[in-house]
Design an enzyme around this catalytic site. Structure first.
Site, PDB file in Angstrom:
ATOM      1  N   ALA A  59       0.828  -1.206   0.000  1.00  0.00           N
ATOM      2  CA  ALA A  59       0.000   0.000   0.000  1.00  0.00           C
ATOM      3  C   ALA A  59       0.862   1.256   0.000  1.00  0.00           C
ATOM      4  O   ALA A  59       0.481   2.292  -0.551  1.00  0.00           O
ATOM      5  CB  ALA A  59      -0.926  -0.007   1.219  1.00  0.00           C
ATOM      6  N   CYS A  60       2.035   1.165   0.629  1.00  0.00           N
ATOM      7  CA  CYS A  60       3.058   2.213   0.519  1.00  0.00           C
ATOM      8  C   CYS A  60       3.891   1.844  -0.700  1.00  0.00           C
ATOM      9  O   CYS A  60       4.810   1.018  -0.626  1.00  0.00           O
ATOM     10  CB  CYS A  60       3.903   2.244   1.794  1.00  0.00           C
ATOM     11  SG  CYS A  60       5.280   3.381   1.668  1.00  0.00           S
ATOM     12  N   CYS A  66      10.450  -6.121  -6.600  1.00  0.00           N
ATOM     13  CA  CYS A  66      10.313  -6.790  -7.894  1.00  0.00           C
ATOM     14  C   CYS A  66      10.585  -8.289  -7.756  1.00  0.00           C
ATOM     15  O   CYS A  66      11.275  -8.742  -6.827  1.00  0.00           O
ATOM     16  CB  CYS A  66      11.309  -6.213  -8.895  1.00  0.00           C
ATOM     17  SG  CYS A  66      10.996  -4.527  -9.404  1.00  0.00           S
ATOM     18  N   GLU A  68      12.554 -10.172  -9.569  1.00  0.00           N
ATOM     19  CA  GLU A  68      13.966 -10.540  -9.722  1.00  0.00           C
ATOM     20  C   GLU A  68      14.712 -10.397  -8.406  1.00  0.00           C
ATOM     21  O   GLU A  68      15.518 -11.238  -8.033  1.00  0.00           O
ATOM     22  CB  GLU A  68      14.628  -9.659 -10.789  1.00  0.00           C
ATOM     23  CG  GLU A  68      14.041  -9.816 -12.179  1.00  0.00           C
ATOM     24  CD  GLU A  68      12.910  -8.847 -12.474  1.00  0.00           C
ATOM     25  OE1 GLU A  68      12.128  -8.515 -11.540  1.00  0.00           O
ATOM     26  OE2 GLU A  68      12.798  -8.416 -13.632  1.00  0.00           O
TER      27      GLU A  68
HETATM   28  N1  THU Z   1       8.330  -5.330 -11.693  1.00  0.00           N
HETATM   29  C1  THU Z   1       9.079  -6.452 -11.480  1.00  0.00           C
HETATM   30  O1  THU Z   1       8.712  -7.318 -10.676  1.00  0.00           O
HETATM   31  N2  THU Z   1      10.219  -6.591 -12.183  1.00  0.00           N
HETATM   32  C2  THU Z   1      10.708  -5.676 -13.065  1.00  0.00           C
HETATM   33  O2  THU Z   1      11.823  -5.812 -13.544  1.00  0.00           O
HETATM   34  C3  THU Z   1       9.867  -4.552 -13.458  1.00  0.00           C
HETATM   35  C4  THU Z   1       8.705  -4.287 -12.618  1.00  0.00           C
HETATM   36  C5  THU Z   1       7.102  -5.159 -10.921  1.00  0.00           C
HETATM   37  C6  THU Z   1       7.165  -4.027  -9.923  1.00  0.00           C
HETATM   38  C7  THU Z   1       5.701  -3.694  -9.770  1.00  0.00           C
HETATM   39  O3  THU Z   1       5.149  -4.560  -8.786  1.00  0.00           O
HETATM   40  C8  THU Z   1       5.095  -4.013 -11.107  1.00  0.00           C
HETATM   41  O4  THU Z   1       6.028  -4.855 -11.774  1.00  0.00           O
HETATM   42  C9  THU Z   1       4.814  -2.807 -11.969  1.00  0.00           C
HETATM   43  O5  THU Z   1       5.930  -2.003 -12.130  1.00  0.00           O
END
Ligand code: THU
Length: 145
Positions: A59-60, A66, A68
């Protein structure tokens, strides 16, 4: 899995299939109620282990992580620090490369990492991490021994 040989990562190999399936499975576990952009990752260690990760939003918004980096945290927590490949899976129309922060985090451990991005519809793109993040700031940039 056993340690990875170079020919294990040839296109069409069993190893790639395992990684693709792992990334797709991880994507199903993504927690992405804000962006609705689900991402899964499967990171192949040099010892043959596979660490999966998915994006976990919050939520924040900046507190989210990500897929990766979640995979890297899992692998390193298990004691694995050398990596050969990562497969990223999304539902986007075209294969997406890792974001800049994830490139930097992956670079810490594996400058020559093979990065394969796949979509649910079967599109693929492949890079090396050093192509995606040239002239990187690395541990040696600190000038310490
Ligand atoms: N996201 C990833 O998990 N990996 C990436 O390399 C790009 C973006 C996620 C972050 C966020 O939860 C969503 O994708 C949208 O940006």
């Amino acid at each position: 899995m056993t340690a990875t040989r170079a020919d294990d990562l040839l296109p069409g190999s069993h190893r790639w299939a395992v990684l693709r399936d792992g990334a797709a499975a991880a994507m199903e576990r993504a927690y992405a109620p804000y962006s609705h952009f689900r991402v899964g990752a499967a990171l192949l260690g040099s010892d043959g282990s596979v660490a999966q990760g998915c994006n976990v939003e919050n939520a924040c918004y900046p507190a989210g992580i990500c897929a990766e980096r979640a995979a890297v945290a899992t692998a390193v927590s298990r004691g694995v620090r050398e990596f050969q490949a990562i497969v990223i899976c999304t539902e986007a129309d075209v294969p997406t490369p890792p974001c800049g922060i994830c490139r930097q985090v992956l670079m810490e451990f594996a400058p020559e990492l093979v990065v394969l991005s796949v979509t649910r519809s079967g599109a693929e793109a492949q890079w090396t991490l050093s192509d995606l993040l040239p002239k990187a700031f690395t541990p040696t940039s600190l000038g310490r021994r």
